[in-house]
Scaffold this motif. Structure first.
Motif, PDB file in Angstrom:
ATOM      1  N   LYS A  32      -3.797  -3.710   6.819  1.00  0.00           N
ATOM      2  CA  LYS A  32      -4.909  -2.708   7.196  1.00  0.00           C
ATOM      3  C   LYS A  32      -4.590  -2.333   8.809  1.00  0.00           C
ATOM      4  O   LYS A  32      -5.238  -2.028   9.483  1.00  0.00           O
ATOM      5  N   ASN A  72       0.761  -1.190  -0.046  1.00  0.00           N
ATOM      6  CA  ASN A  72       0.236   0.031  -0.132  1.00  0.00           C
ATOM      7  C   ASN A  72       0.850   1.313   0.054  1.00  0.00           C
ATOM      8  O   ASN A  72       0.340   2.225  -0.021  1.00  0.00           O
ATOM      9  N   GLY A  73       2.263   1.074   0.069  1.00  0.00           N
ATOM     10  CA  GLY A  73       3.099   2.481  -0.212  1.00  0.00           C
ATOM     11  C   GLY A  73       4.131   2.793   0.640  1.00  0.00           C
ATOM     12  O   GLY A  73       4.445   3.901   0.767  1.00  0.00           O
ATOM     13  N   LEU A  74       4.796   1.708   1.186  1.00  0.00           N
ATOM     14  CA  LEU A  74       5.956   2.190   2.109  1.00  0.00           C
ATOM     15  C   LEU A  74       6.812   1.047   1.997  1.00  0.00           C
ATOM     16  O   LEU A  74       6.782  -0.233   2.042  1.00  0.00           O
ATOM     17  N   TYR A 123       7.764   6.710   0.984  1.00  0.00           N
ATOM     18  CA  TYR A 123       6.340   6.458   0.681  1.00  0.00           C
ATOM     19  C   TYR A 123       6.202   6.466  -0.714  1.00  0.00           C
ATOM     20  O   TYR A 123       7.071   7.463  -1.377  1.00  0.00           O
ATOM     21  N   ASP A 183      -1.243   5.840  13.739  1.00  0.00           N
ATOM     22  CA  ASP A 183      -1.498   6.885  12.867  1.00  0.00           C
ATOM     23  C   ASP A 183      -2.377   6.288  11.790  1.00  0.00           C
ATOM     24  O   ASP A 183      -2.161   5.489  11.012  1.00  0.00           O
ATOM     25  N   PRO A 184      -3.871   6.916  11.712  1.00  0.00           N
ATOM     26  CA  PRO A 184      -4.759   6.057  10.683  1.00  0.00           C
ATOM     27  C   PRO A 184      -4.102   6.470   9.091  1.00  0.00           C
ATOM     28  O   PRO A 184      -4.546   5.762   8.236  1.00  0.00           O
ATOM     29  N   ASP A 185      -3.094   7.212   8.857  1.00  0.00           N
ATOM     30  CA  ASP A 185      -2.420   7.472   7.642  1.00  0.00           C
ATOM     31  C   ASP A 185      -1.318   6.295   7.591  1.00  0.00           C
ATOM     32  O   ASP A 185      -0.566   6.579   6.309  1.00  0.00           O
ATOM     33  N   LEU A 186      -0.973   5.574   8.502  1.00  0.00           N
ATOM     34  CA  LEU A 186       0.310   4.894   8.471  1.00  0.00           C
ATOM     35  C   LEU A 186      -0.085   3.536   8.789  1.00  0.00           C
ATOM     36  O   LEU A 186      -0.148   2.774   9.861  1.00  0.00           O
ATOM     37  N   ILE A 187      -0.553   2.614   7.806  1.00  0.00           N
ATOM     38  CA  ILE A 187      -1.067   1.153   7.963  1.00  0.00           C
ATOM     39  C   ILE A 187      -0.256   0.211   6.816  1.00  0.00           C
ATOM     40  O   ILE A 187       0.702   0.756   6.039  1.00  0.00           O
ATOM     41  N   ASN A 188      -0.358  -1.079   6.987  1.00  0.00           N
ATOM     42  CA  ASN A 188       0.280  -1.892   6.204  1.00  0.00           C
ATOM     43  C   ASN A 188      -0.704  -2.501   5.242  1.00  0.00           C
ATOM     44  O   ASN A 188      -2.102  -2.215   5.351  1.00  0.00           O
TER      45      ASN A 188
END
Lengths: 217, 225
Positions: free
Chosen positions: A76, A53-55, A87, A68-73
């Protein structure tokens, strides 16, 4: 001599996989059991974890209160970003797979065939609601695709099969299968079983699997 | 040039029935929930939604589906622990699903935005999701022909924007935003903060303003530390 098979726990399988991933590797761990591999990576080496998902540079679960809701795997779950992380958007993320930049990917499976076909996205049940996510991209998207699974289903059937009966995720894509009974290398010369757990003979393993195996060293 | 809209209602006012709409986000990260709420209030129906997930609980895309406003969904992972709205309407046949592997979804959207007519990808070769599709062996590897996915609108969430529509994202909330922005005729970005022209570092801009038509500032629902 005991004939009790000392099967590996999920944690022990994860540790075995972690031990085989060399320093400097870029690795994607599939959702579910493979995420346990992250907890077993040795310290003192640099393994960079990719989450689709972008990391790149995914770190451990944050302490309570620091989520942090903006930092998930990809599962989810809340994660952190290690120093040196990056990112990126989805097209770049999947270019890392499809383009052959990822070194290792560890996936769960319903079935793996002795020619390396993988089935892990769809049970095949008529009333199942399909969802594929990144499974098919991951299956073809790393230099080495490892599978982590129990050898047998709950009903005692081998998940290593001559031919997958569940819908395929990818063809000929699996290189190695880590199970609670043994490790299997999928090679052009056949499936090689090695690192059998204590109490398990090669003959007994062949009988459990019901597929032709070669004896590894 | 000023792409700032004063409200999300104003930004989505011209969405017609039958529109195709890309909606950013993966899980809850990067989902423009407030923009979806504005679309719900606006009333457009018979929509085609292109998004990674099909919504969970009773908010976002799940709410839109629950209200019977979606005709078709193109996504990679509709089934989730709490995807009741999707499950019900899919099983009853009211909702058409085009299931696309996640990387193919991103690349098909990217292709639309980049003017690529089609492309060959190894993903999905030999599987149910490639049935009936043209294939080709290139350099000893098997590939599937996939076509672009474009849309009339894209609703995406970014962190900061300037009045020219340049966007900067936040962490893994970036996900589909940058590719969707390129592939829709009208991209609407909801952002936590609008800054003055010149206040975004050009080296750090992720989506250049040329891809964005409308920007709306929406107060974030969590701290942005």
């Amino acid at each position: 001599m005991s004939d009790v098979i000392q099967r590996l726990t999920r944690k022990q399988i994860a540790a075995r996989i972690a031990a085989d991933i060399p320093d400097g590797s870029y690795v994607n761990l599939g959702i579910g059991a493979p995420t346990e591999v992250a907890n077993c990576l040795p310290s003192g080496i640099t393994i960079i974890l990719h989450t689709e998902n972008g990391l790149l540079g995914m770190g451990p679960t944050p302490p309570p209160g620091a989520e942090d809701p903006d930092l998930i795997n990809a599962g989810k779950q809340y994660v952190t970003a290690n120093p040196g992380a990056a990112y990126f958007h989805h097209a770049d993320s999947f270019a890392m797979m499809r383009g052959g930049h990822l070194d290792y990917c560890v996936l769960g499976a319903y079935q793996v065939s002795i020619t390396g076909d993988l089935a892990n996205w769809h049970t095949g049940a008529a009333d199942a609601i399909p969802a594929v996510g990144g499974a098919m991209d991951l299956a073809i998207g790393a230099k080495s695709v490892f599978v982590m699974m129990d050898l047998l289903t709950k009903a005692g059937k081998s998940k290593l099969v001559s031919r997958c009966t569940s819908p395929l995720t990818g063809i000929g894509c699996v290189k190695r299968v880590y199970t609670d009974h043994a490790i299997f290398d999928i090679t052009p010369q056949g499936t090689v079983a090695h690192d059998l757990v204590p109490g398990l003979t090669f003959e007994a393993l062949e009988k459990l699997c019901g597929v032709p195996l070669r004896r590894g060293t | 040039m000023n792409k700032i809209c004063h409200s999300l209602g104003e930004a989505v006012a011209d969405v017609p029935d039958g529109a195709s709409i890309m909606i950013g986000g993966f899980g809850d990260a990067g989902v423009p929930f407030e923009a979806i709420d504005a679309l719900i209030a606006q009333g457009a129906k018979e929509l085609t939604i292109i998004s990674n997930n099909a919504g969970t609980g009773d908010q976002g895309i799940a709410a839109l589906i629950g209200l019977g406003r979606v005709r078709k969904i193109v996504c990679s992972f509709p089934r989730q622990a709490d995807s009741k709205a999707f499950d019900e309407r899919y099983l009853s046949g009211e909702l058409t699903l085009e299931l696309v592997p996640q990387g193919n979804l991103a690349e098909r959207i990217r292709a639309a935005g980049a003017g690529i007519g089609a492309f060959f990808t190894p993903t999905g070769y030999g599987t149910l999701l490639a049935e009936g599709k043209e294939t080709r062996e290139i350099g000893g590897r098997n590939y599937v022909l996939e076509y672009p996915i474009a849309a009339d609108y894209a609703l995406i969430k970014a962190d900061r924007a300037d009045p020219l529509g340049n966007l900067v994202y936040r962490k893994t909330a970036r996900n589909f935003g940058p590719v969707m922005a390129t592939a829709a005729a009208c991209t609407i970005a909801q952002v936590a903060e609008v800054v003055a022209v010149g206040d975004l570092d050009p080296e750090a801009v992720v989506t250049p303003g040329i891809f964005v038509k409308r920007v709306v500032a929406v107060k974030p629902d969590h701290p942005r530390a």
